[in-house]
Scaffold this active site. Sequence first.
Site, PDB file in Angstrom:
ATOM      1  N   GLY A  97      32.715 -25.695 -69.924  1.00  0.00           N
ATOM      2  CA  GLY A  97      32.393 -24.978 -68.697  1.00  0.00           C
ATOM      3  C   GLY A  97      32.057 -23.527 -69.001  1.00  0.00           C
ATOM      4  O   GLY A  97      31.947 -23.111 -70.153  1.00  0.00           O
TER       5      GLY A  97
ATOM      6  N   ASP B  17      32.352 -19.283 -67.021  1.00  0.00           N
ATOM      7  CA  ASP B  17      32.791 -18.456 -65.899  1.00  0.00           C
ATOM      8  C   ASP B  17      31.604 -17.836 -65.167  1.00  0.00           C
ATOM      9  O   ASP B  17      31.671 -17.589 -63.967  1.00  0.00           O
ATOM     10  CB  ASP B  17      33.733 -17.363 -66.398  1.00  0.00           C
ATOM     11  CG  ASP B  17      34.984 -17.950 -67.032  1.00  0.00           C
ATOM     12  OD1 ASP B  17      35.714 -18.660 -66.323  1.00  0.00           O
ATOM     13  OD2 ASP B  17      35.224 -17.714 -68.234  1.00  0.00           O
TER      14      ASP B  17
ATOM     15  N   LYS C 198      32.357 -16.575 -71.002  1.00  0.00           N
ATOM     16  CA  LYS C 198      33.435 -17.542 -71.095  1.00  0.00           C
ATOM     17  C   LYS C 198      34.704 -16.814 -71.534  1.00  0.00           C
ATOM     18  O   LYS C 198      34.648 -15.681 -71.981  1.00  0.00           O
ATOM     19  CB  LYS C 198      33.089 -18.650 -72.096  1.00  0.00           C
ATOM     20  CG  LYS C 198      31.983 -19.585 -71.613  1.00  0.00           C
ATOM     21  CD  LYS C 198      31.605 -20.657 -72.632  1.00  0.00           C
ATOM     22  CE  LYS C 198      32.758 -21.452 -73.154  1.00  0.00           C
ATOM     23  NZ  LYS C 198      33.537 -22.112 -72.093  1.00  0.00           N
TER      24      LYS C 198
ATOM     25  N   GLU D  40      36.259 -21.977 -78.548  1.00  0.00           N
ATOM     26  CA  GLU D  40      35.101 -22.501 -77.824  1.00  0.00           C
ATOM     27  C   GLU D  40      33.795 -22.086 -78.485  1.00  0.00           C
ATOM     28  O   GLU D  40      32.852 -22.875 -78.590  1.00  0.00           O
ATOM     29  CB  GLU D  40      35.143 -22.016 -76.370  1.00  0.00           C
ATOM     30  CG  GLU D  40      36.246 -22.669 -75.552  1.00  0.00           C
ATOM     31  CD  GLU D  40      36.407 -22.053 -74.172  1.00  0.00           C
ATOM     32  OE1 GLU D  40      36.977 -22.729 -73.300  1.00  0.00           O
ATOM     33  OE2 GLU D  40      35.979 -20.898 -73.966  1.00  0.00           O
TER      34      GLU D  40
ATOM     35  N   GLY E 217      39.357 -25.861 -69.761  1.00  0.00           N
ATOM     36  CA  GLY E 217      39.223 -25.334 -68.405  1.00  0.00           C
ATOM     37  C   GLY E 217      39.137 -26.436 -67.379  1.00  0.00           C
ATOM     38  O   GLY E 217      39.134 -27.628 -67.702  1.00  0.00           O
TER      39      GLY E 217
ATOM     40  N   LYS F  96      28.961 -20.324 -60.026  1.00  0.00           N
ATOM     41  CA  LYS F  96      29.012 -19.616 -61.311  1.00  0.00           C
ATOM     42  C   LYS F  96      27.651 -19.056 -61.714  1.00  0.00           C
ATOM     43  O   LYS F  96      27.563 -18.298 -62.685  1.00  0.00           O
ATOM     44  CB  LYS F  96      29.520 -20.553 -62.404  1.00  0.00           C
ATOM     45  CG  LYS F  96      30.891 -21.168 -62.112  1.00  0.00           C
ATOM     46  CD  LYS F  96      31.981 -20.126 -61.987  1.00  0.00           C
ATOM     47  CE  LYS F  96      33.322 -20.716 -61.601  1.00  0.00           C
ATOM     48  NZ  LYS F  96      33.842 -21.668 -62.568  1.00  0.00           N
TER      49      LYS F  96
ATOM     50  N   GLY G 124      37.778 -17.051 -69.552  1.00  0.00           N
ATOM     51  CA  GLY G 124      38.745 -16.865 -68.478  1.00  0.00           C
ATOM     52  C   GLY G 124      40.066 -17.558 -68.761  1.00  0.00           C
ATOM     53  O   GLY G 124      41.130 -17.092 -68.353  1.00  0.00           O
ATOM     54  N   GLY G 125      39.994 -18.658 -69.499  1.00  0.00           N
ATOM     55  CA  GLY G 125      41.212 -19.386 -69.854  1.00  0.00           C
ATOM     56  C   GLY G 125      41.822 -18.951 -71.167  1.00  0.00           C
ATOM     57  O   GLY G 125      42.889 -19.443 -71.542  1.00  0.00           O
TER      58      GLY G 125
END
Length: 233
Positions: free
Chosen positions: A88, A90, A100, A109, A33, A127, A102-103
């Site tokens: 990271g 979201d 998490k 992950e 991300g 966030k 979004g990507g």
Amino acid sequence: MTTLQDLDQLKQAAALKAVDYVKDGMVIGLGTGSTAKHMVIALGEKVKAGMTLRGVPTSQETAALARQSGITLIDTENRWDIDVAIDGADQVDPAFNLIKGGGGALLKEKIVAASARQFIVLVDHTKRVPALGGTFPLPIEVVPFGWGSTAREIERLTKSRVVLRERQGNPFRTEAGNLIVDAHIDRIDRPEELESALNLIPGVVETGLFVGRTDILIVGTPQGVDVQYAPRR
């Protein structure tokens, strides 16, 4: 008003703080991300300065950037001992629970985060949320076979609208060949219970709920970088 450029600078500041936790000889879980990208580049600078690191990437995109940055990668099909994973998110709630995915890399992950001795999460201040859900849908990775029926069961459980993720008019495929459905849930007050219930639905591979996994939260804010440690579990 905070611009996208401002937010990117806050992400970079959080990433630079995170690499302070990386020591010579470590095996690092490399997230995916926009925020994680800054972290990988910063680690590359440490390698150029003489630090020895090995990485486990959570996506092909991250793997390519890591190689470009001079980071040695470990064979992802082997068993690893990961010292720290950095990624990271979201959304982050006050208990450090995350959304998490979004990507689209949520499965890898979560595997990497679960394998690491320490999990560091990087975000910009936007966030942070009082509760997960609402403005950001919950990604759920599902197998293609019967995905519509799986989505229907997710809708029944969550009482929400569940949408198949698409890219350029076609179903989005994860690197594992699965699909992602996004559940538009107004508010997730009990993320641990929801995660467990979703994982019981046949066809669900993994959810974007990361519950009780964050050890250190690093937040880039207009006032500076805020570092918080999760309560001992």
